[in-house]
Scaffold this motif. Structure first.
Motif, mmCIF file in Angstrom:
data_model
loop_
_atom_site.group_PDB
_atom_site.id
_atom_site.type_symbol
_atom_site.label_atom_id
_atom_site.label_comp_id
_atom_site.label_asym_id
_atom_site.label_seq_id
_atom_site.Cartn_x
_atom_site.Cartn_y
_atom_site.Cartn_z
ATOM 1 N N ALA A 169 0.827 -1.202 0.000
ATOM 2 C CA ALA A 169 0.000 0.000 0.000
ATOM 3 C C ALA A 169 0.865 1.258 0.000
ATOM 4 C CB ALA A 169 -0.937 -0.009 1.206
ATOM 5 N N ARG A 170 1.937 1.257 0.770
ATOM 6 C CA ARG A 170 2.829 2.415 0.827
ATOM 7 C C ARG A 170 3.514 2.669 -0.510
ATOM 8 N NH1 ARG A 170 5.565 1.261 6.766
ATOM 9 N NH2 ARG A 170 3.870 2.164 8.021
ATOM 10 N N LYS A 176 -0.312 9.090 1.326
ATOM 11 C CA LYS A 176 -1.749 9.360 1.280
ATOM 12 C C LYS A 176 -2.515 8.364 2.146
ATOM 13 C CE LYS A 176 -1.526 11.112 -3.473
ATOM 14 N NZ LYS A 176 -1.963 10.875 -4.873
ATOM 15 N N LYS A 177 -3.610 8.825 2.730
ATOM 16 C CA LYS A 177 -4.437 7.947 3.551
ATOM 17 C C LYS A 177 -5.170 6.949 2.653
ATOM 18 C CE LYS A 177 -5.262 11.135 7.386
ATOM 19 N NZ LYS A 177 -6.296 11.831 8.207
ATOM 20 N N TYR A 178 -5.431 5.774 3.214
ATOM 21 C CA TYR A 178 -6.150 4.765 2.440
ATOM 22 C C TYR A 178 -7.023 3.914 3.361
ATOM 23 C CZ TYR A 178 -2.408 1.589 4.042
ATOM 24 O OH TYR A 178 -1.527 0.871 4.806
ATOM 25 N N ILE A 179 -7.970 3.211 2.741
ATOM 26 C CA ILE A 179 -8.871 2.301 3.444
ATOM 27 C C ILE A 179 -8.405 0.865 3.204
ATOM 28 C CG2 ILE A 179 -11.246 1.436 3.587
ATOM 29 C CD1 ILE A 179 -12.122 4.165 2.443
ATOM 30 N N SER A 180 -8.406 0.060 4.243
ATOM 31 C CA SER A 180 -8.147 -1.379 4.096
ATOM 32 C C SER A 180 -9.500 -2.085 4.093
ATOM 33 C CB SER A 180 -7.295 -1.902 5.248
ATOM 34 O OG SER A 180 -6.075 -1.203 5.336
ATOM 35 N N LEU A 181 -9.763 -2.864 3.062
ATOM 36 C CA LEU A 181 -11.094 -3.465 2.905
ATOM 37 C C LEU A 181 -10.981 -4.964 2.668
ATOM 38 C CD1 LEU A 181 -14.054 -2.428 2.809
ATOM 39 C CD2 LEU A 181 -13.858 -2.435 0.325
ATOM 40 N N MET A 182 -11.778 -5.730 3.431
ATOM 41 C CA MET A 182 -11.852 -7.181 3.249
ATOM 42 C C MET A 182 -13.312 -7.618 3.298
ATOM 43 S SD MET A 182 -8.806 -8.880 5.564
ATOM 44 C CE MET A 182 -7.081 -8.465 5.297
ATOM 45 N N LEU A 183 -13.588 -8.764 2.670
ATOM 46 C CA LEU A 183 -14.921 -9.335 2.767
ATOM 47 C C LEU A 183 -15.191 -9.751 4.198
ATOM 48 C CD1 LEU A 183 -15.081 -11.595 -0.424
ATOM 49 C CD2 LEU A 183 -16.230 -9.404 -0.062
ATOM 50 N N ASP A 184 -16.433 -9.576 4.613
ATOM 51 C CA ASP A 184 -16.800 -9.932 5.977
ATOM 52 C C ASP A 184 -16.608 -11.429 6.210
ATOM 53 O OD1 ASP A 184 -17.567 -9.435 8.535
ATOM 54 O OD2 ASP A 184 -19.663 -9.003 8.075
ATOM 55 N N MET A 201 -9.330 -0.212 8.890
ATOM 56 C CA MET A 201 -9.786 -1.523 8.423
ATOM 57 C C MET A 201 -11.307 -1.613 8.432
ATOM 58 S SD MET A 201 -8.669 -4.542 7.439
ATOM 59 C CE MET A 201 -10.055 -5.125 6.458
ATOM 60 N N HIS A 202 -11.876 -2.103 7.308
ATOM 61 C CA HIS A 202 -13.321 -2.316 7.211
ATOM 62 C C HIS A 202 -13.595 -3.713 6.664
ATOM 63 C CE1 HIS A 202 -14.465 1.924 7.889
ATOM 64 N NE2 HIS A 202 -13.371 2.212 7.197
ATOM 65 N N ASN A 217 -8.475 5.745 -2.036
ATOM 66 C CA ASN A 217 -7.318 4.849 -2.033
ATOM 67 C C ASN A 217 -7.702 3.641 -1.190
ATOM 68 O OD1 ASN A 217 -5.625 6.701 -3.477
ATOM 69 N ND2 ASN A 217 -5.320 7.826 -1.568
ATOM 70 N N ILE A 218 -7.705 2.470 -1.803
ATOM 71 C CA ILE A 218 -8.219 1.288 -1.107
ATOM 72 C C ILE A 218 -7.262 0.112 -1.267
ATOM 73 C CG2 ILE A 218 -10.161 -0.292 -0.837
ATOM 74 C CD1 ILE A 218 -11.969 1.771 -2.115
ATOM 75 N N LEU A 219 -6.948 -0.531 -0.157
ATOM 76 C CA LEU A 219 -6.121 -1.740 -0.136
ATOM 77 C C LEU A 219 -7.035 -2.962 -0.045
ATOM 78 C CD1 LEU A 219 -3.458 -3.393 0.305
ATOM 79 C CD2 LEU A 219 -3.693 -2.852 2.750
ATOM 80 N N VAL A 220 -6.913 -3.887 -0.997
ATOM 81 C CA VAL A 220 -7.703 -5.121 -0.973
ATOM 82 C C VAL A 220 -6.804 -6.306 -1.310
ATOM 83 C CG1 VAL A 220 -9.832 -3.937 -1.665
ATOM 84 C CG2 VAL A 220 -8.388 -5.009 -3.402
#
Length: 269
Positions: A169-170, A176-184, A201-202, A217-220
């Protein structure tokens, strides 16, 4: 060089019980009070460490040289459409990889925890700890937790290393700020681990919520999320099943089938 014969003390240490308890279980003593959970744990360790195999087990081992090794795939039963799609992609990837390695892989019914007589190892994908243990109670063959946290020292668990995700991600987002996203997931240990390890983290499996993200900006690391988000966002995608991770999974399967001892069963890729 042949491996030294496993001792009853090693079985007791691995199961976290006394030598006497192991002896009671082996001899099926009914005059001693032993919980069903402890009895199953000792039997699981006895099998995994190959302690004093009986004639049937030896015959089975001899026959294994005449057939392909077989793997079974077990995933969570209650899933959203996105989780189901991701599970299918994972199964397809595993099937393609292990077919080339001389393995056969079969898909188990994920609504039951029946004994699986066909497989040498069961790969459990993204399931909760209780379901993993239920499956283990009925199957005294190696179980490997893939993309889920079991946190039991006698089972391999293979997950993405947070530091690897953050490093990628870096490289893409810089400062820049980013969101970490994973499936529930129903795996509480996994949710706690990544919530405490990754920034912002979401967890979600709501398609409307996922599609509401724009210009983020999203990390998946799950393919279905990447496909949904890539058009309208800056997405850093770290594939959940890299070639390196597949190779490590293969090594863990080989170690488990051979019942070789490992110091660390928690693998972070």
């Amino acid at each position: 060089m042949a491996r030294d014969k496993v001792t009853i003390r090693e079985v007791a240490n691995a199961a976290g019980v006394s030598i006497a308890t192991v002896s009671y279980v082996i001899n099926n003593r009914t005059d001693v009070k032993i919980s069903n959970e402890t009895r199953k744990k000792v039997l699981q360790v006895i099998n995994l460490l190959d302690y004093t195999p009986n004639a049937a087990a030896k015959a089975l081992a001899a026959n294994q040289s005449n057939r392909k090794s077989q793997l079974a795939f077990f995933n969570a039963s209650l899933q959203s459409s996105l989780n189901s799609a991701e599970s299918f992609l994972i199964f397809q990837c595993l099937s393609n990889y292990f077919h080339k390695k001389g393995f056969e892989i079969l898909l188990l019914n994920n609504e039951t925890y029946d004994k699986c007589d066909q497989a040498d190892t069961i790969i459990c994908y993204n399931i909760n700890r209780d379901d993993f243990m239920k499956l283990g109670d009925n199957n005294f063959i190696p179980l490997i937790a893939l993309d889920c946290m079991i946190n039991d020292p006698i089972f391999f668990q293979i997950n993405a290393a947070p530091e690897t995700l953050v490093e990628n991600a870096r490289k893409q987002f810089g400062r820049k700020k980013y969101i970490s996203l994973m499936l529930d997931t129903e795996n509480k240990e996994k949710k706690h681990f990544y919530t405490s390890s990754l920034p912002n983290m979401h967890f979600t499996s709501d398609i409307k919520e996922i599609l509401s993200y724009e210009d983020q900006n999203i990390l998946v690391y799950e393919k279905v999320l990447y496909d949904l988000l890539k058009e309208k966002n800056n997405v850093c995608y770290v594939p959940s099943l890299s070639e390196e991770k597949l190779e490590k999974l293969e090594q863990c399967i080989d170690t488990a089938i051979k019942k070789a001892h490992k110091e660390n069963y928690n693998v972070l890729m």
